[in-house]
Design a protein around this motif. Structure first.
Motif, PDB file in Angstrom:
ATOM      1  N   ARG A 292       0.897  -1.404  -0.069  1.00  0.00           N
ATOM      2  CA  ARG A 292      -0.228   0.245  -0.153  1.00  0.00           C
ATOM      3  C   ARG A 292       1.327   1.943   0.502  1.00  0.00           C
ATOM      4  NH1 ARG A 292      -4.740  -1.115   4.316  1.00  0.00           N
ATOM      5  NH2 ARG A 292      -5.900  -3.067   3.052  1.00  0.00           N
ATOM      6  N   GLY A 293       2.093   0.985   0.700  1.00  0.00           N
ATOM      7  CA  GLY A 293       3.260   2.370   0.706  1.00  0.00           C
ATOM      8  C   GLY A 293       3.545   2.550  -0.742  1.00  0.00           C
ATOM      9  N   GLN A 294       3.583   1.769  -1.150  1.00  0.00           N
ATOM     10  CA  GLN A 294       4.053   1.827  -2.512  1.00  0.00           C
ATOM     11  C   GLN A 294       3.555   2.262  -3.548  1.00  0.00           C
ATOM     12  OE1 GLN A 294       5.853  -2.072  -3.053  1.00  0.00           O
ATOM     13  NE2 GLN A 294       7.753  -1.310  -3.047  1.00  0.00           N
ATOM     14  N   ILE A 295       2.100   1.775  -3.420  1.00  0.00           N
ATOM     15  CA  ILE A 295       1.473   2.045  -4.170  1.00  0.00           C
ATOM     16  C   ILE A 295       0.840   3.897  -3.989  1.00  0.00           C
ATOM     17  CG2 ILE A 295      -1.265   2.163  -4.955  1.00  0.00           C
ATOM     18  CD1 ILE A 295      -0.824  -0.941  -4.231  1.00  0.00           C
ATOM     19  N   LYS A 296       0.748   3.610  -2.794  1.00  0.00           N
ATOM     20  CA  LYS A 296       0.560   5.960  -2.416  1.00  0.00           C
ATOM     21  C   LYS A 296       1.567   6.470  -3.038  1.00  0.00           C
ATOM     22  CE  LYS A 296      -0.525   8.332   1.597  1.00  0.00           C
ATOM     23  NZ  LYS A 296      -0.552   8.964   2.747  1.00  0.00           N
ATOM     24  N   HIS A 297       3.023   5.599  -2.772  1.00  0.00           N
ATOM     25  CA  HIS A 297       4.291   6.348  -3.378  1.00  0.00           C
ATOM     26  C   HIS A 297       3.429   6.982  -4.424  1.00  0.00           C
ATOM     27  CE1 HIS A 297       8.083   8.542  -3.793  1.00  0.00           C
ATOM     28  NE2 HIS A 297       8.606   7.112  -4.613  1.00  0.00           N
ATOM     29  N   ASN A 298       3.974   6.200  -5.826  1.00  0.00           N
ATOM     30  CA  ASN A 298       3.727   5.962  -6.802  1.00  0.00           C
ATOM     31  C   ASN A 298       2.356   6.782  -7.656  1.00  0.00           C
ATOM     32  OD1 ASN A 298       6.134   4.101  -6.537  1.00  0.00           O
ATOM     33  ND2 ASN A 298       4.327   2.713  -8.046  1.00  0.00           N
ATOM     34  N   LYS A 299       1.238   6.426  -6.648  1.00  0.00           N
ATOM     35  CA  LYS A 299       0.642   7.956  -6.787  1.00  0.00           C
ATOM     36  C   LYS A 299       0.536   9.441  -6.932  1.00  0.00           C
ATOM     37  CE  LYS A 299      -3.713   4.634  -6.681  1.00  0.00           C
ATOM     38  NZ  LYS A 299      -5.076   4.332  -5.947  1.00  0.00           N
TER      39      LYS A 299
END
Length: 311
Positions: A292-299
């Motif tokens: 979830r952290g990686q997805i948020k960072h990419n967004k």
């Protein structure tokens, strides 16, 4: 690992009281502890367990051997995926063992009288690496459990055809073995091919099937409707256990038994594919899902790049 002479599994099953059974086992244990022959064999590592006799006794005990096969067949989806039938308790009994690594059979040996070497047995889901299964195994059929005229043995890999799970890879097929004979007297339809689980595909199931039948059976190559496998040499080994049995009018619950082991990639697979088959090795890699952290960072990074993009 079996019982001493005079105390067979049938005798123990007749004992109604579990307390009496525990007393008998305790007495046998004390007797074995003070047995000088067993003590000497354990000290010098010379004690040998007759695996075939133990397996035969275990198999004849329907409360342990055959029911274990039933549970294993359900767990590994042998009945559902391969045989496509309701679960049943197998009747036939046979043992499959692999010789040690680097072992070569001499001219004086035969399938009926193998050399006294440490064999690696195929049980009910044990793990055997491809390098340990590189040579053809020894198969010992217990003919006393059925009255058919012929028997057939084959080895299949239900996890080998990665494109379509309804197909398998046939590694070995010996048909029409006359009653009381060994595999050398049967018809070899497909030569033995060692396990070849590709890199990154995890554990593969390798299942040995024993078929008991009265009429000679035939084998027809299965033509897959899906795309070709990653190795073209596997096209001639595409197989379906259920179709093979139905083509020969064989009912699995009446005459089919199995043994299986699991295997996964090792360096011998790469060596065999490159040096023996002269082909490139298929390579599979698992894509790790993003957290979830990686997805948020990419967004956030995507929003910022769009906001400050020069038009």
């Amino acid at each position: 690992m079996g019982l001493p002479p005079g105390y067979t599994a049938r005798v123990l099953r007749t004992i109604s009281s579990s307390k009496a059974s525990r007393h008998i086992r305790a007495a046998l244990r004390r007797k074995n502890e003070f047995d000088p022959v067993l003590e000497r064999g354990a000290r010098y590592d010379t004690t040998r367990i007759p695996v075939r006799e133990v397996n035969r006794e275990w198999w004849h005990n329907a409360l342990s051997g055959r029911r274990a096969h039933l549970r294993i067949g359900i767990y590994y989806e042998i009945f559902q995926q391969l045989l496509q039938c309701s679960p049943y308790t197998p009747i036939g009994n046979f043992t499959v063992t692999y010789p040690p690594i680097g072992y070569k059979q001499s001219n004086a040996e035969s399938a009926d009288h193998p050399a006294e070497v440490e064999q690696m047995p195929v049980l009910l889901g044990n793990t055997i690496l491809p390098k340990s299964a590189a040579v053809q195994p020894n198969v010992d059929i217990d003919w006393s459990l059925f009255n058919t005229e012929y028997a057939s043995v084959f080895l299949t890999n239900p996890d080998g055809y990665l494109i379509d799970t309804q197909y398998e890879i046939l590694h070995w097929l010996v048909t029409n073995i006359p009653r009381g004979k060994s595999l050398v007297d049967g018809q070899v339809m497909k030569e033995y091919m060692r396990p070849l689980p590709f890199y990154g595909t995890g554990l593969h199931r390798f299942v040995f099937f024993l078929i008991e039948h009265n009429k000679p059976i035939t084998y027809t190559h299965t033509q897959a409707s899906s795309p070709s496998p990653p190795i073209s040499k596997f096209e001639e080994r595409i197989f379906q256990t259920s179709k093979f049995l139905s083509d020969n009018q064989i009912v699995p619950s009446e005459c089919v038994s199995f043994r299986l082991f699991q295997s996964m990639w090792d360096t011998s697979v790469s060596t065999y594919l490159i040096e023996e088959l002269k082909i490139a090795e298929p390579y599979y890699k698992f894509d790790v899902p993003l957290t979830r952290g990686q997805i948020k960072h990419n967004k956030i990074r995507e929003v910022r790049s769009n906001k400050f993009r020069i038009k």
